[in-house]
Design a protein around this motif. Structure first.
Motif, mmCIF file in Angstrom:
data_model
loop_
_atom_site.group_PDB
_atom_site.id
_atom_site.type_symbol
_atom_site.label_atom_id
_atom_site.label_comp_id
_atom_site.label_asym_id
_atom_site.label_seq_id
_atom_site.Cartn_x
_atom_site.Cartn_y
_atom_site.Cartn_z
ATOM 1 N N PRO A 56 0.790 -1.235 0.000
ATOM 2 C CA PRO A 56 0.000 0.000 0.000
ATOM 3 C C PRO A 56 0.819 1.281 0.000
ATOM 4 O O PRO A 56 0.252 2.368 0.157
ATOM 5 C CB PRO A 56 -0.824 -0.123 1.284
ATOM 6 C CG PRO A 56 0.003 -0.978 2.187
ATOM 7 C CD PRO A 56 0.710 -1.954 1.281
ATOM 8 N N GLY A 57 2.121 1.179 -0.174
ATOM 9 C CA GLY A 57 2.954 2.371 -0.239
ATOM 10 C C GLY A 57 3.735 2.659 1.018
ATOM 11 O O GLY A 57 4.569 3.574 1.054
ATOM 12 N N LYS A 58 3.511 1.869 2.055
ATOM 13 C CA LYS A 58 4.283 1.993 3.287
ATOM 14 C C LYS A 58 4.155 0.687 4.045
ATOM 15 O O LYS A 58 3.262 -0.127 3.790
ATOM 16 C CB LYS A 58 3.788 3.163 4.133
ATOM 17 C CG LYS A 58 2.333 3.053 4.550
ATOM 18 C CD LYS A 58 1.902 4.284 5.344
ATOM 19 C CE LYS A 58 0.423 4.178 5.730
ATOM 20 N NZ LYS A 58 -0.014 5.368 6.510
ATOM 21 N N GLY A 59 5.059 0.478 4.984
ATOM 22 C CA GLY A 59 5.025 -0.749 5.762
ATOM 23 C C GLY A 59 5.479 -1.950 4.954
ATOM 24 O O GLY A 59 6.268 -1.825 4.006
ATOM 25 N N SER A 60 4.976 -3.104 5.306
ATOM 26 C CA SER A 60 5.377 -4.346 4.651
ATOM 27 C C SER A 60 4.372 -4.742 3.582
ATOM 28 O O SER A 60 3.248 -4.241 3.529
ATOM 29 C CB SER A 60 5.462 -5.467 5.699
ATOM 30 O OG SER A 60 6.379 -5.140 6.719
ATOM 31 N N VAL A 61 4.803 -5.667 2.734
ATOM 32 C CA VAL A 61 3.877 -6.209 1.745
ATOM 33 C C VAL A 61 2.801 -7.019 2.468
ATOM 34 O O VAL A 61 3.020 -7.541 3.567
ATOM 35 C CB VAL A 61 4.601 -7.098 0.712
ATOM 36 C CG1 VAL A 61 5.588 -6.292 -0.101
ATOM 37 C CG2 VAL A 61 5.273 -8.279 1.376
ATOM 38 N N THR A 62 1.649 -7.117 1.838
ATOM 39 C CA THR A 62 0.558 -7.897 2.402
ATOM 40 C C THR A 62 0.792 -9.382 2.105
ATOM 41 O O THR A 62 1.753 -9.759 1.438
ATOM 42 C CB THR A 62 -0.782 -7.472 1.796
ATOM 43 O OG1 THR A 62 -0.821 -7.868 0.415
ATOM 44 C CG2 THR A 62 -0.974 -5.957 1.894
ATOM 45 N N ALA A 63 -0.130 -10.195 2.550
ATOM 46 C CA ALA A 63 -0.037 -11.645 2.314
ATOM 47 C C ALA A 63 -0.690 -12.070 1.006
ATOM 48 O O ALA A 63 -0.781 -13.268 0.727
ATOM 49 C CB ALA A 63 -0.680 -12.395 3.479
#
Length: 337
Positions: free
Chosen positions: A259-266
């Motif tokens: 989503p543009g920040k943080g980690s990738v989703t599952a």
């Protein structure tokens, strides 16, 4: 600058990854023109992507939408002024000119225009030069250029607003399956993917053709045919298993993966667990479309580091990707191997 994520060390994370030219090389030529598709092939794209809508006489043509106000010079044709109309498409009101009100012969008198002139002013120099292409012309181009280059050039059509067109008496499924079959493409190994944001459209195609199908998903909302409550529900493990019953893979908005920040989703991991390939959209070079980490400068039309963005997603395990700049995609894929 950013941490890459993905497969185990040493694993070939980009094996079989395909580069899909989104509406052709649409960052460099007006989208959905034979010139844009031809340039994409020259730049090394594996697949060219036409969005398909229908004419009044039932011919598939490539336009981003059936509303052709912004992508052709139709407003400059006084003979078509009376066809200006307001219509409700997938629950939204649109005012302009629409392909279903024109025969193919009439559409062929129009010429394409750049859809994003503020962000792609260089493309406006091609305004007025190119026709609206038919699916048949796009198939012919892919086969011709494939023979010339010695590469298999595939097509990746999207059915646009299929339930809307069905309501006009212009169903898409049998016509599309028949046209692909006539081209010799009716197997899981044919160089074709058919994509749709709707569900029932793909389920009908699943019964009509053996080519691979891709369920598109957006970060918001749900399919226009109301066949699922939301794309978010479709992107759960249970939802993905249901999609796998009729589709080969998913085409998610890239924000559903990161989503543009943080980690990738599952999402990639869960889709793979359901047996689905993952082809996110859309990778574009302009700052207006890039997360801040890959922007360069402050102007929206300035170009940032889309190659770095693509590399990040390759490391996250995607199986292909849509891009308006296929040369950048080909370079990122090669560098990631």
């Amino acid at each position: 600058m950013f941490a890459l994520v993905g497969a185990a060390p040493g694993e070939d994370m980009v094996r079989d990854v395909i580069v899909i030219a989104h509406r052709g090389a649409s960052g460099l030529r007006p989208e959905h023109t034979l010139a844009a598709y031809d340039l994409a092939i020259a730049q090394g794209a594996d697949f060219i992507e036409p969005d398909l809508v229908l004419t009044k006489d039932g011919v598939f043509v490539a336009r981003h939408e059936n509303d052709i106000t912004a992508t052709t010079n139709v407003a400059d044709h006084p003979e078509f002024a009376a066809r200006h109309a307001t219509k409700v498409i997938d629950g939204e009101s649109h005012t302009g000119w629409f392909t279903e009100d024109f025969t193919l012969a009439e559409l062929k008198t129009l010429r394409a225009r750049e859809r994003l002139p503020q962000l792609r002013p260089g493309n406006t120099r091609y305004d007025g030069q190119f026709e609206v292409p038919t699916l048949a012309e796009i198939i012919a181009l892919a086969k011709k250029r494939g023979a010339e280059t010695g590469r298999v050039i595939g097509i990746y059509p999207e059915t646009k607003h299929p339930s809307y067109f069905a309501g006009l008496g212009l169903p898409m499924e049998e016509k599309l399956a028949a046209e692909l079959r006539a081209a010799g493409w009716d197997s899981p190994t044919a160089p074709v993917f058919i994509q749709s944001f709707e569900v029932e459209n793909l389920k009908r195609l699943h019964a009509l053709t053996k080519v691979r199908l891709i369920q598109l998903m957006d970060a918001q909302g749900g399919p226009a045919d109301k066949a699922a409550p939301s794309y978010a529900a479709m992107a759960t493990p249970a939802g993905l298993r249901a999609v796998a019953a009729y589709a080969y893979g998913i085409g998610p908005n890239k924000a559903m993966i990161w989503p543009g920040k943080g980690s990738v989703t599952a999402l990639v991991e869960q889709a793979h667990a359901a047996g689905l390939r993952v082809h996110p959209w859309t990778f574009r070079a302009e700052n207006a479309f890039l997360p801040p980490v890959w922007q360069r400068g402050r102007v929206p039309e300035g170009q940032g580091d889309v190659g770095a963005e693509i590399t990040y997603f390759l490391q996250a395990g995607i199986d292909g990707f849509f891009t308006d700049f296929p040369a950048e995609g080909v370079r990122a894929r090669a560098a990631s191997r």
